[in-house]
Every structure is written in structure tokens, then in C-alpha cells.
Design an enzyme around this catalytic site. Structure first.
Site, PDB file in Angstrom:
ATOM      1  N   GLU A   1     -26.402 -30.897  -0.193  1.00 48.77           N
ATOM      2  CA  GLU A   1     -24.877 -31.149  -0.552  1.00 48.77           C
ATOM      3  C   GLU A   1     -24.602 -32.481  -1.747  1.00 48.77           C
ATOM      4  OE1 GLU A   1     -21.724 -30.035  -1.876  1.00 48.77           O
ATOM      5  OE2 GLU A   1     -21.767 -28.907   0.147  1.00 48.77           O
TER       6      GLU A   1
ATOM      7  N   ASP B   1     -23.766 -32.181  -5.781  1.00 51.43           N
ATOM      8  CA  ASP B   1     -22.538 -33.094  -6.025  1.00 51.43           C
ATOM      9  C   ASP B   1     -22.782 -34.267  -7.043  1.00 51.43           C
ATOM     10  OD1 ASP B   1     -21.220 -31.518  -4.224  1.00 51.43           O
ATOM     11  OD2 ASP B   1     -20.542 -33.087  -2.812  1.00 51.43           O
TER      12      ASP B   1
ATOM     13  N   SER C   1     -18.133 -25.853  -3.538  1.00 52.19           N
ATOM     14  CA  SER C   1     -18.979 -27.358  -3.676  1.00 52.19           C
ATOM     15  C   SER C   1     -19.780 -27.672  -4.891  1.00 52.19           C
ATOM     16  CB  SER C   1     -19.584 -27.427  -2.141  1.00 52.19           C
ATOM     17  OG  SER C   1     -20.720 -26.736  -2.258  1.00 52.19           O
TER      18      SER C   1
END
Length: 339
Positions: A48, A52, A251
Site C-alpha cells: 500500500e 501510494d 487505493s
């Protein structure tokens, strides 16, 4: 400037970021290093965190970026209040934050969420744009018992003080002919927060014109509706452990939109204008800056009970919001905002 909020001990890899930019950013020079790290970032890189950072810095090309890591948990979940209070107590902040975490509203107390919203509203007044992923469970599903269930909204996606990003995908991955809603795209109506004035007209239009609404017993149409916008959420390539990996989800969409907002802010700052700040009034006043996604299956919901979520529709809808930003239109509208 822009920033990433990391939770659950997620760390990014500086080596992976440099490799990603070298592999995908050959068209023109890109920044290859995070400008500042706040909080812990020791240990193995997380999927993650890498996702990002890599997409915020590639879509927000050459925008200075901060990696903000918040340790610990709140009742075994993300410490959103601790992070928000740390921001409000910090003088020099990035203008845009991308956050890819969330919980179901039902798992948090109304008092706790309201307290977080207070901090989010303070940040909006300071000119900080906060973008949250809408989640990957469609409309969601909560079973009260074997025969009674309802949709399951997410928080902070349902907060009136953040901009929530849903997900789309190509109708055909190999021809890229069009864009459709991704049925995992989180969206719906809060059970806690009333509908803000800036979205009432758009939401009411959806409720009045969509071809098929779920039964009213599954959601509260008078409450805060989300997502606000969307972006591609499928078939993203990242670098982790110096290897390519394919990932998906809202995400991925969220840092994509946050990067574009950072570029629009950069254009305004170069023209002597302030940053956009709290984005939602701007978004709902300028639906023309988005590619209106009108194709796709209904969002997921209680699939074991053969219950679909929401339909994709013209204009705003609870799967894709207003759709995907058109960069040129976004910047043009941003330059006209507030004169």
C-alpha cells in the site's frame, strides 16, 4: 506539495521508488525521492505504501511529497484522530493528502467520527485537500441476522469534510475503448452524517432519474453520499522489492486523483492564486471537468443474497461520483475558481 498517510506499519521503499521512476518515468525527469518522512518508516516495504507513493509522485509530477506515517492503532483500527490532530498541530503541511484506508461506519462510535470530522474541517479551512479511497466492497453488506441486512457505508469515506475517490476500469483492457464503473467501487450513503448542501442537487438528480434504485430500506438517501469522483482502479503496476507487481482497488485511484489535484494547485500557485483547499464545493460546481462514466455493472452488495448495490448513471452516481478527471479541464476550471 502533497502527502501520503500510511497506517498499519506500512513503509515505503526509497529504492523501489527510484526504480519505478526509472522504469515508467522516462518521458521526462521526475522526482525520485520523498522530500520528508514524518513518523516511522523502518522495516520491510508495504504494498500500500509503495503504491501510494509511486502513483502520487508520478501523476503529481515533480511535486514535493511528504510520507506521513502514523504508528499504533485505535481499538485495533486506524488511528485517524491521532493523525488528524497531528496535522492540525503542524504549521507547515502539504496542500494535498492521499489516504487509502478506512473502516465501516458501524465499527466506530459516532462521537469518535464526529471528533475526527472536526479536525478534517479545520484542515479544510487551512486550505488542505484530503482525499480518501471509497473502499473495495461496493455498497457493502451488513447482516443483522440470517434474513435481515442492509448496505454498509465506510468511514472516513462518508465524512462530509473529505473528497472520496471511487474506482473505474477499462471496458476492454486490450483496446481501451471506454471506461466503466468498477463493481467493487465503494459508495453509497452514510448512516451518520447529513447530506451537505453542495451535493443535494446532484444526488437528488440521481435518485430521480436512475433506471433502478435499491429498495429504500437498504440505505438512507438523505445522508452524505459518496464517492465524489473516481479514477482508474484496475491493472496498476508498481515496484516492490525491486520487482513488478500488478495491483488494483480504489487505493490506486486515490493517489491518481490526488496527483492531478496537486498539479492543479501548482498551476494556481504559479499564477499567484491560493491552493484549492477543500475540494467538494469546487467539484460539485464543475461537473464538466470529469469524464462521465455511464457504463458498468451495479456495485457489489449482498451477493450471497443476490442483492446488487447502486447503478452507474449519467451525472453523479454512488459508484463513480462525477467520473474521472480530465486534466486539461480540471486545470482550466481551477484557474477560474475564486477568480
Amino acid at each position: 506539495s502533497s502527502g501520503i498517510n500510511a497506517e498499519y506499519g506500512q513503509h515505503y521503499s526509497a529504492a523501489d521508488l527510484k526504480e519505478f521512476m526509472g522504469f515508467f518515468g522516462k518521458g521526462f525527469p521526475h522526482l525520485t525521492e520523498i522530500a520528508k518522512v514524518v513518523g516511522p518508516n523502518k522495516g520491510k516495504p508495504g504494498l500500500e505504501a509503495n503504491l501510494d507513493v509511486q502513483y502520487l509522485m508520478s501523476l503529481g509530477a515533480n511535486i514535493s511529497t511528504v510520507f506521513w506515517s502514523t504508528g499504533g492503532l485505535h481499538e485495533k483500527q486506524e488511528p485517524f484522530l491521532e493523525w488528524a490532530m497531528a496535522l492540525t498541530n503542524t504549521t507547515d503541511l502539504p496542500h494535498v493528502f492521499s489516504v487509502s484506508y478506512g473502516d465501516v461506519e458501524r465499527s466506530l462510535s459516532p462521537e469518535y467520527m464526529t471528533r475526527i470530522n472536526t479536525e478534517f474541517s479545520k484542515l479544510g479551512l487551512r486550505g488542505i485537500s484530503i482525499l480518501f479511497a471509497s473502499g473495495d466492497d461496493g455498497a457493502g453488506c451488513h447482516h443483522f441476522n440470517d434474513t435481515a441486512y442492509t448496505f454498509e457505508p465506510q468511514y472516513p469515506a462518508s465524512s462530509p469534510y473529505v473528497t472520496t475517490v471511487g474506482g473505474t476500469q477499462f471496458t476492454n483492457l486490450f483496446s481501451d475503448v471506454n471506461e466503466e464503473g468498477n463493481d467493487i467501487s465503494g459508495g453509497g450513503f452514510s448512516n451518520q452524517f447529513t447530506q451537505p448542501k453542495w451535493q443535494v442537487e446532484a444526488v437528488q438528480r440521481y435518485l430521480n432519474t436512475t433506471s433502478k434504485l435499491p429498495d429504500a430500506k437498504y440505505f438512507n438517501s438523505k445522508m452524505r453520499a459518496y464517492p465524489d469522483v473516481s479514477a482508474m482502479s484496475d491493472d496498476f503496476w508498481i515496484i516492490i522489492y525491486r520487482l513488478l507487481m500488478n495491483v488494483a482497488g480504489t487505493s490506486a485511484a486515490t493517489p491518481t486523483v490526488a496527483g492531478l489535484i496537486s498539479m492543479a494547485n501548482d498551476a494556481r500557485l504559479n499564477a499567484g492564486k491560493p491552493v484549492l483547499g477543500f475540494l467538494n464545493p469546487f467539484i460539485y460546481q464543475n461537473p464538466q471537468i470529469f469524464f462521465d462514466v455511464t457504463l458498468g455493472s451495479p456495485s457489489q452488495a449482498c451477493w450471497l443474497d443476490d442483492l446488487d448495490g447502486y447503478q452507474v448513471s449519467d451525472g453523479w452516481d454512488p459508484v463513480t461520483g462525477f467520473g474521472s478527471p480530465d486534466y486539461n479541464r480540471l486545470v482550466a476550471a481551477a484557474m477560474q475558481y475564486y477568480g
